[in-house]
Design an enzyme around this catalytic site. Structure first.
Site, PDB file in Angstrom:
ATOM      1  N   GLY A  55     146.443  19.094 106.947  1.00  0.00           N
ATOM      2  CA  GLY A  55     147.259  20.202 106.476  1.00  0.00           C
ATOM      3  C   GLY A  55     146.406  21.405 106.160  1.00  0.00           C
ATOM      4  N   CYS A  56     146.852  22.219 105.245  1.00  0.00           N
ATOM      5  CA  CYS A  56     146.131  23.438 104.866  1.00  0.00           C
ATOM      6  C   CYS A  56     144.727  23.102 104.378  1.00  0.00           C
ATOM      7  CB  CYS A  56     146.897  24.177 103.775  1.00  0.00           C
ATOM      8  SG  CYS A  56     146.035  25.627 103.131  1.00  0.00           S
ATOM      9  N   PHE A  57     143.720  23.742 104.986  1.00  0.00           N
ATOM     10  CA  PHE A  57     142.351  23.394 104.588  1.00  0.00           C
ATOM     11  C   PHE A  57     141.990  23.856 103.187  1.00  0.00           C
ATOM     12  CE2 PHE A  57     140.772  26.976 107.724  1.00  0.00           C
ATOM     13  CZ  PHE A  57     141.398  27.953 106.973  1.00  0.00           C
ATOM     14  N   CYS A  59     143.746  23.122 100.591  1.00  0.00           N
ATOM     15  CA  CYS A  59     144.017  21.927  99.784  1.00  0.00           C
ATOM     16  C   CYS A  59     142.947  20.870  99.994  1.00  0.00           C
ATOM     17  CB  CYS A  59     145.379  21.346 100.158  1.00  0.00           C
ATOM     18  SG  CYS A  59     146.792  22.439  99.891  1.00  0.00           S
TER      19      CYS A  59
END
EC number: 1.8.4.11
Length: 223
Positions: A55-57, A59
């Site tokens: 997912g979003c890097f 995070c």
């Protein structure tokens, strides 16, 4: 993520020895210097690299930074066909790249097995090409292995988690050989630490981070 899985992952470090015995694949250093990313530190310590997309890097970066033995986390792009991609290009979903992180770690303090455990806690690996409201192939779940040992362990843990019924759905995490890793723009590095008050950080990253820290409380760096 269901409560059964949280309970399972809370004890996954204690299960690693059993997993390794039954899989017959002890953690070893590969001699293939062409595929293993290594950093020789001034203190003669050898670091290995794990590459994960979850997912979003923003995070992923902040979660793995918490772990003892992780010496650096670099956010970037990999797995696609466009050379030197920009964030704007990757967000279109047409570059083939995933937002990913290179996890640089000291194998004498934390093993690849433990990093895999953290990977599966850090996100929901049953969501195809998305994580929550972040949708697109750039947010896919993927493990980019650097050697045959990492490849075997990745496939093994996926099978174990599916066999355990850790999720209500099957894991869709892709397991692929590592490719060229393009470091993301500087403003993406240490994003949470530098932008803590932003809404995305407060509403998305912070809750994930708090859950992650509870599960891995025995493996966190000293504050």
């Amino acid at each position: 993520m269901n409560t059964r899985y949280i309970s399972y992952c809370s004890n996954i470090f204690f299960l690693i020895g059993l997993f390794m015995l039954s899989a017959s694949c002890a953690q070893t250093k590969s001699n293939d210097t062409a595929t293993v990313s290594e950093v020789i530190n001034p203190g003669n310590a050898i670091s290995d690299t794990a590459t994960f997309a979850a997912g979003c890097f923003w995070c992923v970066e902040e979660q793995f930074k918490q772990l003892e033995g992780v010496t650096a986390v670099v956010s970037g792009y990999t797995g696609g066909h466009v050379k030197n991609p920009t964030y704007q290009q990757v967000t279109t979903g047409r570059t083939g790249h995933a937002e990913a992180c290179n996890i640089i770690y000291d194998p004498s303090q934390i093993t690849y097995d433990e990093l895999l455990a953290a990977f599966f806690v850090a996100h929901d690996p049953t969501q195809l090409n998305r994580q929550g409201a972040d949708i697109g192939t750039q947010y896919r779940s993927a493990i980019f292995y650097h050697n045959d040992e990492q490849k075997k362990l990745a496939h093994y843990y996926i099978k174990q988690l599916d066999d355990e019924g850790a999720y209500d759905k099957k894991i869709v995490t892709a397991v692929s050989p590592s490719q060229v890793f393009y470091k993301a723009e500087n403003y993406h590095q240490n994003y949470y630490a530098n932008n803590t008050s932003e809404p995305y950080c407060q509403l998305v990253i912070k809750p994930k981070l708090e859950k992650f820290r509870k599960v891995f409380k025995e493996k966190l760096k000293e504050e």
